[in-house]
Design an enzyme around this catalytic site. Structure first.
Site, PDB file in Angstrom:
ATOM      1  N   SER A   1      14.693  81.509  19.183  1.00  0.00           N
ATOM      2  CA  SER A   1      13.470  82.179  18.731  1.00  0.00           C
ATOM      3  C   SER A   1      13.111  83.318  19.666  1.00  0.00           C
ATOM      4  CB  SER A   1      12.313  81.166  18.696  1.00  0.00           C
ATOM      5  OG  SER A   1      11.064  81.815  18.555  1.00  0.00           O
TER       6      SER A   1
ATOM      7  N   TYR B   1       6.862  75.212  22.579  1.00  0.00           N
ATOM      8  CA  TYR B   1       7.868  75.581  21.582  1.00  0.00           C
ATOM      9  C   TYR B   1       8.905  76.513  22.194  1.00  0.00           C
ATOM     10  CZ  TYR B   1       9.976  77.951  17.592  1.00  0.00           C
ATOM     11  OH  TYR B   1      10.879  78.499  16.707  1.00  0.00           O
TER      12      TYR B   1
END
Length: 350
Positions: free
Chosen positions: A147, A172
């Site tokens: 990501s 995350y």
């Protein structure tokens, strides 16, 4: 859009896609079936209720009728399940997209990120490792989702895969950085060819309802006030889903070259290479809703400070993507949001 199919032979075996009922996973499976005849896809998904399960079921509908598709319901955090899938179907390419997504949700429910993004990913790596046992051919290429969040609060732009990413600003992001480290170590130790993909703000029809553009749309139609963080002074490298899929399919066909450390490992950014201001994004969204006759009045906006875990800007350097695959995302915000609103109107407005 062209799938950039250049090496059909590589993609004619068995492909395992984890998170197949997810936004990117379902689109990837659809594209592969549309582009290649002799292909078998095994899809794993736990169908959790992080967001509306009926949307995940909708994504699966076009896949489950295909005789070359096998759906396995379960979590990659279940090592027994993962090992049994690898043993039964012996995939030659693995695309790991299963993960607990969302920056803000990681503050509320951290354990789900540890389970899916760390434990689950190690299970995939271990299964790939043991696919070579007893001199078997094993997994030829593992592709996994990272990501743009790993860049954290980096100020140098555009973000390059050569940049240091040691300062994640959310759990995350930390789990995705951990995925990259784990993948590299397994590639180094066991010779697994591995490619990591840093996705930049993926959007489009059938997307994730927890994303800002989705909630903006719902609130605008229901004439509710929308909340815009950092007073609208934020930039995102919004990347349309079709562009993301074209990039993945191209990358699936080329195992990474051996790097200077003797490891078959590569990282790519997949982004639009053109950050848009959040305010412009909202304006285009509002414009497309008016075009489709879903709103008439101006949208009420509430401006708020930056939220924990958010970053000011994302901006992808995609030089390697262009050099290695002659590919660059081309879908504009206007084109992408127009397609999203048309789908939203058809799916949600009864």
């Amino acid at each position: 859009m062209s799938a950039l199919i250049k090496n059909n032979k590589i993609l004619q075996g068995t492909i395992l896609i984890t998170g197949v009922a997810g936004f990117i996973g379902s689109y990837l499976a659809e594209r592969l079936f549309e582009s290649i005849t002799d292909i078998r896809i095994i899809g794993i998904d736990n169908m959790n209720d992080y967001y509306d399960v009926s949307l995940k079921e909708e994504r699966l509908q076009s896949l489950i009728t295909n005789k070359n598709f096998t759906f396995v319901r379960g979590s990659i955090s279940d090592s027994h399940l993962v090992n049994s899938v690898f043993k039964e179907y012996t995939p030659n390419i693995v695309v790991n997209l299963a993960a607990q997504a969302g920056v803000r949700y990681s503050i509320i429910n951290p354990n789900s990120y540890i389970e899916a993004n760390l434990v689950g990913f190690v299970n995939i790596l271990e299964a790939c490792r043991h696919s070579y046992d007893n001199d078997k051919k094993g997994v030829e290429h593992l592709i996994y989702a990272s990501s743009s969040s790993v860049y954290g609060s980096n100020r140098k732009v555009p973000y390059s895969t050569e940049d240091k990413v040691d300062n994640p600003v959310s759990l995350y992001a930390a789990t995705k950085k951990s995925n990259e480290l784990l993948a590299y170590s397994y590639s180094n130790l066991y010779g697994i060819p591995v490619t990591g993909l840093r996705f930049f703000t993926v959007y489009g029809p059938k997307g994730r309802p927890d994303m800002a553009y989705f909630s903006f749309t719902k609130k605008m139609i229901e004439r509710e006030k929308i909340q815009i963080f950092n007073n609208g002074d934020m930039y995102r490298d919004f990347t349309y889903i079709d562009d993301i899929i074209t990039g993945i399919v191209a990358i699936m066909q080329k195992k990474p070259d051996i790097n200077s450390d003797g490891v078959a490992y590569k990282l790519y950014n997949i982004g639009n290479n053109k950050p848009e201001s959040l305010m412009h994004f909202v304006e285009v969204l509002e414009q497309e809703l008016k075009r489709e006759g879903l709103i008439d009045d101006p949208v009420e906006k509430e401006f708020l400070p930056m939220q924990p875990g958010d970053v000011y800007q994302t901006y992808a350097n995609i030089d390697d993507l262009i050099k290695d695959f002659n590919f660059k995302p081309t879908t504009t915000i206007e084109e992408g949001l127009q397609q999203f609103i048309k789908w939203y109107k058809q799916y949600y407005i009864k």
